[in-house]
Write an enzyme that holds these catalytic residues in place. Structure first.
Site, PDB file in Angstrom:
ATOM      1  N   SER A 230       1.001  -1.121  -0.227  1.00  0.00           N
ATOM      2  CA  SER A 230      -0.143   0.062  -0.029  1.00  0.00           C
ATOM      3  C   SER A 230       0.982   1.188   0.110  1.00  0.00           C
ATOM      4  CB  SER A 230      -0.745   0.072   1.210  1.00  0.00           C
ATOM      5  OG  SER A 230      -0.136   0.240   2.540  1.00  0.00           O
ATOM      6  N   LYS A 231       0.123   2.285   0.107  1.00  0.00           N
ATOM      7  CA  LYS A 231       0.893   3.665  -0.163  1.00  0.00           C
ATOM      8  C   LYS A 231       2.180   3.708   1.141  1.00  0.00           C
ATOM      9  CE  LYS A 231      -0.573   7.556  -2.226  1.00  0.00           C
ATOM     10  NZ  LYS A 231       0.229   7.364  -3.383  1.00  0.00           N
ATOM     11  N   ARG A 232       1.853   3.170   2.167  1.00  0.00           N
ATOM     12  CA  ARG A 232       2.656   3.306   3.355  1.00  0.00           C
ATOM     13  C   ARG A 232       4.060   2.708   3.022  1.00  0.00           C
ATOM     14  NH1 ARG A 232       1.944  -0.900   6.592  1.00  0.00           N
ATOM     15  NH2 ARG A 232       0.196  -1.665   5.513  1.00  0.00           N
ATOM     16  N   HIS A 233       4.091   1.661   1.851  1.00  0.00           N
ATOM     17  CA  HIS A 233       5.371   1.193   1.635  1.00  0.00           C
ATOM     18  C   HIS A 233       6.358   2.164   0.795  1.00  0.00           C
ATOM     19  CE1 HIS A 233       2.970  -2.282   2.862  1.00  0.00           C
ATOM     20  NE2 HIS A 233       4.150  -2.404   3.697  1.00  0.00           N
ATOM     21  N   GLY A 234       5.818   3.482   0.519  1.00  0.00           N
ATOM     22  CA  GLY A 234       6.823   4.313  -0.509  1.00  0.00           C
ATOM     23  C   GLY A 234       5.943   4.642  -1.699  1.00  0.00           C
TER      24      GLY A 234
END
Ligand code: GLU
Length: 455
Positions: A230-234
């Protein structure tokens, strides 16, 4: 299939957002299979969700594919343009009694299951109006997935699927199957999230009396923490990766390895090699990990392989500046992405950065102004101003004072760059030229004076 060049694959993005890493990987795997076999790739835009599909998203997806240099042979076909054909098939299935109109609601389906057992697929009656449901025949569908092997779906557990709403608009699984059939698709390579759609699509193929393609479902993508990507991973979309300074060829290499690998675990594989070696037989069933750190590393490797001219051209495009060749030459070993370049050498063009902490540690340290003044005299005195002469002049000061090299180099670095991060100190001075180097040192000396007398 005996002749691989007869394979017809498709990439079928829904334009409900931009192209993300997962979608880019699906596109790449299809593209590699096709280009490796001399086969055909069809691009189909699945825009039947009219509320969420926008022309901007279509443009973004096409733009991302082009930037990744993933081309296609047919299309883009817009699913919405096939509406007439979808109706034609719908009517023929209704006429043949293979589908029926049903007024059954979700409550009716629940009531049916209460009565027949929750494992029992819903079977409705022909109400002559309402949504269109496909009649699920007796038997079973077997998905012979090229990656996951055989999965058997007993029809008795499948509800008669709704294939069109009461207003006649067709549902996704129906449209996909009709379009795949019409485009003569032989292999459907797509994300794991579509696995549960496959039995429904097989039923549509069977109802049309058509042979279904071979399916291959790619493993999910996880972040380094093992959670769904998801977006959290960059950076998540191709556009973001581009803005973050990654090269398309490095992205192709890296995402090819998300779920696929060679026997010898090689990591750096050119696109030509990927085309030659890629095959579904080496695609894994377990989730693949997208780790931006590895992509950064790989991107750095690709950057260093570029000629100076090529890298300069890409950096000039990326930064919108010109005349960068000299700065590129002295910084290329220190950058991993195009975006790393400007923070490292922008000071050459825009003047020293403002970094008080760097100043305090270096020019602000006791005795540093004195050393910097000596550096200034030495640099003013060298006959030629090149890397060797600048280096010898600075090293002579180190020797003579019996100090650590950084006691001499760091004040000069901060005088030139404003920070402690820069390309090599000698190369930087030479790139700036004697006059500019001395003038930056002078400015630092002026600024350093009151602090040194105070300390
Ligand atoms: N349109 C679907 C998506 O973007 C893909 C459907 C398919 O490949 O069958 O997820």
């Amino acid at each position: 299939m005996t002749d691989p060049s007869k394979m017809r694959l498709r990439f079928a993005p829904s334009p409900t957002g931009s192209l993300h890493i997962g979608g880019a990987r699906t596109a790449l795997f299809n593209w590699l299979l096709v280009r490796g076999a001399g086969a055909t790739l069809v691009l189909r835009i699945e825009d039947t969700d009219r509320d969420r599909s926008t022309p901007e998203n279509v443009d973004q997806i096409l733009d991302a594919l082009k930037w990744l240099e993933l081309d296609w042979d047919e299309g883009p076909i817009f699913q919405s343009d096939n509406a007439v054909r979808h109706q034609e098939v719908l009517v023929s299935l209704l006429d043949a009694g293979l589908a029926y109109r049903s007024l059954a609601t979700a409550d009716d389906v629940r009531a049916y299951k209460d009565q027949h057992g929750s494992e029992r697929g819903f079977r409705g009656q022909d109400d002559g109006e309402g949504a269109v449901r496909l009649r699920v025949p007796e038997g079973a569908s077997i998905v012979d997935d090229a990656i996951r092997g055989e999965t058997r779906f007993e029809h008795v557990h499948l509800d008669d699927p709704v294939i069109a709403r009461a207003d006649g608009s067709v549902l996704y699984n129906f449209a996909v199957a009709v379009d795949d059939h019409d485009a003569g698709i032989t292999h459907v390579v797509r994300g794991d999230d579509h696995l549960s759609n496959t039995p429904k699509q097989l039923l549509v193929f069977a109802a049309m009396g058509a042979t279904a393609p071979i399916y291959a479902h790619l493993p999910l993508l996880h972040g380094p923490d093992g959670k769904k990507l998801s977006k959290r991973h960059g950076a998540a979309s191709v556009q973001e990766l581009r803005d973050d300074g990654y090269l398309p060829e490095a992205i192709r290499n890296y995402i090819a390895l998300l779920g696929w690998g060679t026997d010898d675990d090689e990591t750096l594989l050119s696109t030509d090699e990927l085309k030659r070696r890629f095959g579904l037989d080496h695609v894994s069933k377990s989730p693949a990990i997208f780790d931006e750190k590895k992509l950064r590393w790989m991107n750095g490797r690709y950057l260093r392989e570029l000629t100076l001219e090529d890298l300069t051209a890409r950096l000039e495009l990326f930064t919108g500046r010109t005349g960068l060749a000299g700065a590129v030459e002295i910084s290329r070993e220190k950058i991993q992405t195009l975006a790393d370049f400007w923070p490292l050498v922008g000071f050459v063009f825009d003047g020293p950065a403002e970094d008080q902490a760097a100043w305090d540690k270096t020019i602000g340290a006791p005795g540093a102004v004195e050393i910097l003044a000596e550096v200034r005299s030495a640099l003013a005195a060298v006959a030629e101003f090149d890397v060797d002469t600048v280096q010898s002049a600075l090293r002579a000061i180190v020797e003579e004072r019996g100090v650590k090299p950084n006691a001499v180099f760091q004040p000069l670095r901060v005088a030139m760059a404003g920070t402690t991060i820069s390309p090599g100190i000698f190369e930087t001075a030479v790139l700036l030229g004697r006059e500019e180097t001395l003038s930056r040192v002078d400015r630092a000396l002026e600024r350093g004076e009151p602090q040194s007398s105070a300390s």
